[in-house]
Structure formats: structure tokens, C-alpha cells
Design a protein around this motif. Sequence first.
Motif, PDB file in Angstrom:
ATOM      1  N   VAL A  36       7.173  10.687   7.974  1.00  0.00           N
ATOM      2  CA  VAL A  36       6.742  12.293   8.523  1.00  0.00           C
ATOM      3  C   VAL A  36       7.923  13.260   7.654  1.00  0.00           C
ATOM      4  O   VAL A  36       8.850  13.101   8.542  1.00  0.00           O
ATOM      5  N   GLU A  37       7.688  13.885   6.736  1.00  0.00           N
ATOM      6  CA  GLU A  37       8.016  15.060   6.135  1.00  0.00           C
ATOM      7  C   GLU A  37       9.747  13.946   6.564  1.00  0.00           C
ATOM      8  O   GLU A  37      10.822  14.654   6.670  1.00  0.00           O
ATOM      9  N   GLY A  38       9.922  13.166   5.490  1.00  0.00           N
ATOM     10  CA  GLY A  38      10.474  12.557   5.272  1.00  0.00           C
ATOM     11  C   GLY A  38      11.438  11.537   5.698  1.00  0.00           C
ATOM     12  O   GLY A  38      12.568  10.927   6.030  1.00  0.00           O
ATOM     13  N   LEU A  82       0.779  -1.074  -0.251  1.00  0.00           N
ATOM     14  CA  LEU A  82       0.061   0.355   0.252  1.00  0.00           C
ATOM     15  C   LEU A  82       0.802   1.304   0.225  1.00  0.00           C
ATOM     16  O   LEU A  82       1.780   1.138   0.970  1.00  0.00           O
ATOM     17  N   SER A  83       0.610   2.414  -0.762  1.00  0.00           N
ATOM     18  CA  SER A  83       1.721   3.557  -0.825  1.00  0.00           C
ATOM     19  C   SER A  83       0.168   4.411  -0.656  1.00  0.00           C
ATOM     20  O   SER A  83      -0.790   4.412  -1.847  1.00  0.00           O
ATOM     21  N   LEU A  84       0.533   5.592   0.043  1.00  0.00           N
ATOM     22  CA  LEU A  84      -0.214   6.570  -0.479  1.00  0.00           C
ATOM     23  C   LEU A  84      -0.185   7.569   0.411  1.00  0.00           C
ATOM     24  O   LEU A  84       1.542   7.633   1.299  1.00  0.00           O
ATOM     25  N   SER A  85       0.004   9.252  -0.511  1.00  0.00           N
ATOM     26  CA  SER A  85       1.424   9.811  -0.216  1.00  0.00           C
ATOM     27  C   SER A  85      -0.078  11.340   0.587  1.00  0.00           C
ATOM     28  O   SER A  85      -1.207  11.109  -0.132  1.00  0.00           O
ATOM     29  N   ILE A  86       0.140  12.276   1.112  1.00  0.00           N
ATOM     30  CA  ILE A  86      -0.771  12.940   1.954  1.00  0.00           C
ATOM     31  C   ILE A  86      -1.035  13.883   2.582  1.00  0.00           C
ATOM     32  O   ILE A  86       0.759  14.383   2.727  1.00  0.00           O
ATOM     33  N   GLU A  87      -1.176  15.266   2.010  1.00  0.00           N
ATOM     34  CA  GLU A  87      -0.286  16.479   1.813  1.00  0.00           C
ATOM     35  C   GLU A  87      -0.670  16.936   3.638  1.00  0.00           C
ATOM     36  O   GLU A  87      -1.479  16.896   3.856  1.00  0.00           O
ATOM     37  N   ARG A  88      -0.213  17.998   4.009  1.00  0.00           N
ATOM     38  CA  ARG A  88       0.345  18.705   5.250  1.00  0.00           C
ATOM     39  C   ARG A  88      -1.730  18.941   5.079  1.00  0.00           C
ATOM     40  O   ARG A  88      -1.417  20.203   4.081  1.00  0.00           O
ATOM     41  N   GLY A  89      -2.259  19.244   6.299  1.00  0.00           N
ATOM     42  CA  GLY A  89      -3.189  19.268   6.761  1.00  0.00           C
ATOM     43  C   GLY A  89      -4.487  18.544   5.992  1.00  0.00           C
ATOM     44  O   GLY A  89      -5.457  19.207   6.090  1.00  0.00           O
ATOM     45  N   GLU A  90      -4.358  17.964   5.125  1.00  0.00           N
ATOM     46  CA  GLU A  90      -5.219  16.942   4.921  1.00  0.00           C
ATOM     47  C   GLU A  90      -6.466  15.736   5.584  1.00  0.00           C
ATOM     48  O   GLU A  90      -5.137  15.518   6.201  1.00  0.00           O
TER      49      GLU A  90
END
Lengths: 354, 552
Positions: free
Chosen positions: A62-64, A22-30
Motif C-alpha cells: 500500500v503506497e509502497g 497474481l499481480s495487480l495494480s490499483i490506482e488511488r480511488g479506483e
Amino acid sequence: MTFLRLDSLTKRFDSTVAVDHLSLSIERGEMLALLGPSGSGKTTTLRLLAGFEVPDQGQVLVEGENVTRVDPVARRFGMVFQHYALFPHLDVGENVAFGLESLGVSGEELERRVARALTLVDLAGFERRRISHLSGGQQQRVALARALAPEPRVLLLDEPLSNLDPSLRERTRREIRELIRRVGITTVLVTHEQDEAFDLGDRVAVLRGGRLEQVGTPEDLYAAPANEFVAEFVGRSSTIGVLVLGRTDRGVRVAVEGVEWNLTDTADSPPGPARMVVRPEALRLMDPTPGALIGTVTERRFTGAASLFTVLTEGGAALEVTGPPRSVMAGEQVGIMPSRRAGGGIHLFSRTVP
Amino acid sequence: MRPRRRVELLGVALLALLAWLIVYPLILVLVEGFRGPEGWTLDFVRLFLQQPTEARALWGSVWISLASVVLAAAIGIPLAFLFGRYDFPGRRILGWLVALPAVLPPLVGVIAFLFLYGESGFISLLLQRLLRLEAAPWALQGAGAILLVHAYSMYVYFYLFTRAGLASLDTSVLEAAASLGAGRWRTLRRVVFPLLYPALGGAALLTFMTSLASFSAPYIFGGGFRVMTTQIVSTRLNGDDELAMIETVSLTLVALAALWMLRGSRFLDIGAGGRKGLAPARVRVQRHWARLTLGVIGWGLAVLLLLPHLTLLLVSFVPLGTWTTEPLPPAYTWRNYLTLVEDPVRAGPLFNSLWLATVSTVAAVGIAIAAGILSVRRRVRSRGIIEGLLGLPWAVPGTVFAIALATAFSVRAPLAGRFVLVGTLWILPLAYLVRNLPITSRAILAGFRALDPSLDEAAATLGAGRWRTLRRVTLPLLRPALVAGASLAFVTAFGDFVTSIMLYTYDTRPISLEILSSLRQSDVGVAAAYGVVVMAVSAAVFAVGADQGSGG
């Protein structure tokens, strides 16, 4: 910029794969909603994020920063549990203070921040109440305040509304959404209710069998489902087998139980057998005339402005169709045609694997 | 993963500790029974089988235990129905009084019976006077006397288990039976009793095991009638250690057989399971004559049940040598109680029992908490065996454990895990600890199981480490279970007689042995005063336990 990243997470329990690459990317505040039926791996994903489970493969960033193996204690992810998991022997204030004390906050500063967290969830002055004296909705807000008080990096919500009365759910949903927007915290929530996912999630990730089926905004998922599963799982729909005859300049020609329909606005589908997933509002009822799909109304459900009819076709498929409330009665024979503004309400999925 | 491996290692360490304390001594007993001067032998088994006294003692144990089950059931079940299903004046206080035999530790109960129904007991003398008899109307001796004490002290198991079972019945089930046309008797026979079977089976098992292990009553009242526990002690005193080992093995086998036969029954799960639905409401007894009858029966019963306690209290005020043939003692004094405090020789046992019970209770609670964390929370791979070992001492009579520990810890062989503890301060707390592990860990493990694991996880997401979570969340929430487990352990250890009589030294002699020696010196007042102290401490601890257990 990506704030929280799940990179090819995989978790096995004995022989079953609970989460599968499972791969997902989540923006800050999203706010991301993980949506899926039970057993889809959404809860395991949340537990991997919280650190209660360690993935067999893959990373959480988290933030890299790689936090895959960071203990939940040190991870600083806040979580609201399905049954809230409030400490019954502590009062409201002590519950909210618990996480702050872990950070070494004490004295007036502690009191101030507890009060602030409680004000945030509209429970100012509730510090000395006992947990057992609170209503379900209040308990949930205390759980939110407790999770938010230590200012975590990410907020995790496990089925946040499942424990509430249906009458409370919509209001609570609105409150949660507003609150999280206000705080601006990156949030991942798990739910099996599509309404909840669509209402709370900026984007929704649909999971099945531990795999990501599709991720996108609610509009995307509804209008352009990536596959039959998403089309059926998201929104109301019924499915019927069709034969795709070919493409014309006005759309796609399909044969439905011997009747030929011309479908506009439908993505390209190769000729051959296919499954057609139809939203109820993409069909209309009419008299049983030639050119229409013939069936018998088996059920009528009143939903307000329109009624939802279930029609059993001669071929044995059950189709849901919206129509004017009193247009037909159960037991009547009717014809079905695609409505003129079917729009994105009809989707074809080829049976032959390309 | 590393933390996981550390947890598993801790599990193995706990397992090893339990095996060393519980299994190892039993194995040594088994080995000694089959070893002669020239290696392995069946001589002692043959000796055991050849002597008719052995078979008689074993049979005595079995039939006394079976008869105790029948008697206890015959008293306890009807009482439970009476107090659980009917409402009448005085029900509350009577229902509470009925459980009172539980605060009389075995030896104390036995001496109370002696003062009441013994040759010069109140009741005996009273009857003798009234009927103008030459001698006491009966001799409180033999199987009858043992059964009397057993019935008195063990019906409480049936009473409490049945009441808990009745309380957990769902009213709607009874209503369903009624709506299906089942009358009161059919409902009772086809619905209520089958639902009570697990509870009744549990009570039967507990009664059987307790009377199989019972020592005080046969020891004091047995006379010529031997059961296996008293037989073991006398064989041991005769110096026939190997034969005693075989006797020990035989008694253990009977206990294990009983356990196996009733393995499906629910034991001590009372209060651990949540109740579904609504408990049936009590039937209010309306008719005047019925209320009156129940009231008279109830209060008569209460007096009967309280007689031993009252007797003990009365006798504790009797000065030495003043009470001979009068039905009631002619003189009273505080002296006996003062002696307990002022005379260092008398005060010693009191102090001993207190610290022995405290140390063993703290240790038992500590081990049970460790087992709860490792077995219930962390689910170590050895959890099945750990929980099995924790329950094992319950199936083994106290006399057997006393022999086993005396055997294991009378030799110095550090490499074989054996040290000389017999004759030191430490053998008694160790013995109490082993005996109390089942009851303490039952309560505490049940507490752990009832805790929502997400509370731990919530604490973790809030940044609380293991210790802070344990201190702030787990232990406070476990308090009712901890208090229940600890109070049971403390009371049992405080009044223990069976293991003490085989393992005590002069410096560590507990109250029970001092009671026995006071009795031998005919100092009944002091013996009774000790008894009252034990009774009061037990009652106080239970009261605190019940109070704490229901709150929080």
C-alpha cells in the motif's frame, strides 16, 4: 500512481493452488472488481488483502509499504462481509462505533463520527436500532458505514449484493457505486456476477483457477477478450467449432459446419481449427437459404425490445441469437448469418497452441 | 509462522492439562489394580473373578441400568408425545411440571422418596392405617426401590430428548407422508420414530450411563442388593484397595462398551442445532370427554411428580423428635431453617457447597472457553484429542473418578505429576471440575460452533485485538451457552454426593454429607431443610439459565 499493489501473490491450501502468481495494480480511488466462477481464487485474494491469510509467496503493498504480514487488526483495511457479520448484540450505533473505538475515538467526537457515517449511508438517526430489526438492505448499509467509519485505507467488499433480493440489487448497486465515488476510497470487490463487476468496477480482473486471465475496463473485456474463457465468461455468448481458411482483404474466411463465412473486424487468427465465440447480437436470423447456417429454434426468451433465440444447428451446436420478438417460433427451421454490424461480437481462438 | 506455533503450543498445553486431570488418574488406577507387592500380577483379577459377589454386583449394575432405560422410556416417551403433539387445558404448566424431577439432585430425591414411601413415610403410613395393617405395606428396599427412584428421576431424559426431537421435526415431512397416503400409525412408525432415533438413542445412553453410575439410590435403598458403585465403596472401606481398582476397571469397561454400542446417537445436542422448516402444530383436543380425561390424568400425574418436592418441604418444618407414628407430623417449626443459618456447624456445609461449586464451575467454564478458542476457532492440530478428553469423564462413573483422583493425589511425587491433595481443600473442587467438564464444554463448544467466524474477522478489520474481540464480541454472543454450561455444572456440583462421599474432609464436607449425617441422627427436619435448600438453589439456577439462554 499505483496505490495498492499485489505482487505475484501465491497461496496454496494443501495441494491445491488457490491463488497463483497474481499481480495487480490499483490506482488511488479506483474500484477494482475481481470476477470469476467459484473456485477461481477471488475470495482467497480478498482474504489475502484483508490479512486473514498470509501468502506463501508475493507481497501486498500500500503506497509502497509492504503490509503482507501486517495483522488484519493493524492493517486498516475496511471490509464488508458477504453476510455482513454485524454484531447482533450491539445496536447500529455501537456497531459503527466499534472500529472508531479501536482508534481511541471517544465521547462527542465518537458520536459525531458515527452520525456522519450513518448519514453517509442514508441511515441518519438509526443509532439505537437493533440489528435484527433492520431489513437486508439496511443491514448492508450499516455494514458499509461500519467499515467506512474508521476511514480505512482500502475498502474490501465480499459479494456485496449476493445477500439481497434481486429486486433490491440494482438499486443497491447504484447506491454503493455513488457512495464509494463520493468517499473516493480505493475499493476491491469480489463477485461472480458479471453485471455487478461491470457496473461497480472501473476495471475488472477476471480470475480462473487462481490465475489472472485478463484485467481491463468492462469495454475492453467485452470487445477484446484475451482468450476463450474471458470471451465466454464475460457477456452472453455461444461457442462453435470452426475451421479458419485464411485471410482475405475483406477479413477472415472461416468454414462453419460446411458453410463459409467472411468475418470482418476479427483479430488475426492462423489457419486451422478454432473456436468461435459469438455474441447473440452478432448473428441474425433469416430464411434457411444457402450460405446460411441451418438450424432449428429450440427456445425463445422474451427480453423486452428483442427476443433471444436458441438455435440448435445441424452439427449439434447451440447458438444464441437475438432477433425481433415475434420473428420465428420454437420448432421452426431457420438460417443464421453474421449480422452486418457484428463489430467486436465475434472472436476466434485458435485451437493450436502457438 | 510464529503466532501459529504459539497457538499450537497452547493447544498442547491444554491437552497436557486435560491428560493430567483426566487420563492420568485413570491410568494409575489401572496400574494399581495389576500391581502387587512383587510387581505385575493378575491376582486381583483372579480374586475378582472368583468371588460370586463381584459378578452379582456387576450384573446388578447392568440389569438395573437396562431396566431403568426401559422404565424411563416407557414413561418419558408417551409423556413427550402427549405434551408435544396435543393441546389441552393446562398443557403449558403441566409440561413444565413434568420436567421438575430434574431439580432434585440424586441424594435429595432419594431422601424425599424415603419420607414418602419408606417404612414410616406418608404414603406407607396412610395405607397402613387405611388397610389396618400390622406393618408398612412394603419395604422400600432392594432392586425395586432403586428402579422406582431411577424411573422417577430419569424419565426426564427421554421426555426432554423426545420433545426436542418432536419440536425439530419439519411439518412438511409429515405433510409429505400424509400426501403419500400414510395414515397416522404408518407415519408414526415409518417417519416420526426413525427421525427420533438419534434423540431416543441419546436419551437411552444418558439414562444407562446415569443409572450405571447411580450411587445414592443403591446406597440408601440397596440393603443386601449390591450394584458395582456401592460394591466399590464398600471394598474400599474394607481396605482392599487393589480389588477396588479392578472393580473400578470393570465398571469403566461396561460404561465404555455402552458408549461404543450407542456411539451414533446424538447426546446433548439439544438446542444446538437450528430448526429447519416449521415445527408441527399441536393437535387441539376437541372432544369434551377426552379433554376431561387428559386434564385429570395430567393433574394426577403432576401431583404424583410433585409429591417428593412437597414432602421434602413439609418434613423440613418438622421439629426434632416430634414425628413418630402419625401419618402427618403433629408439629411444625421454622427452627430447622434457622439452625442452618445460625449454627456454625450446620451453616458450614452450606457455605462449603457454595464455594466448592462456584470454584469448580468457574474453572470448568474457563477450560471450556480455552478449548472453544483453541479447538473450534483456531483449529489446533490436537483439537480431536482435546475434545475427546473433555468428553471422557462422562463415560466414567463418578465413583470411578473419585477412586482415581483419590489414588493419583494421595502421593507426593511432583516429578510424576502427583501431589497430596486428598485431605486438603482442593480435592473436591478438582473432582467436581473433572466431572463437570463434559457437560460444560459440550454446551460451550456448541456455542462456539454456532458463532459466525466472520464476526471475529469483522472485529479484526475494525482494529480490535484478540482481547477486545473476546470481551466485546465473542463472550457476549456466547452468553447463552456460557450460562447454560455454567448452570448445569453448578447444580451438579452443588448437589454432588458420589464423589464427595469418597473425598470429603470434615472441613470441606458438602451439604449432601450433612444430609446423610442428619438422617443418621434421625434429624429428618434438618435433612429435609437442607434438601429444600439444594432443590431451591437448583431450581433458581435452572430458571436463570433458561431465562438467559433464551434471551440475548
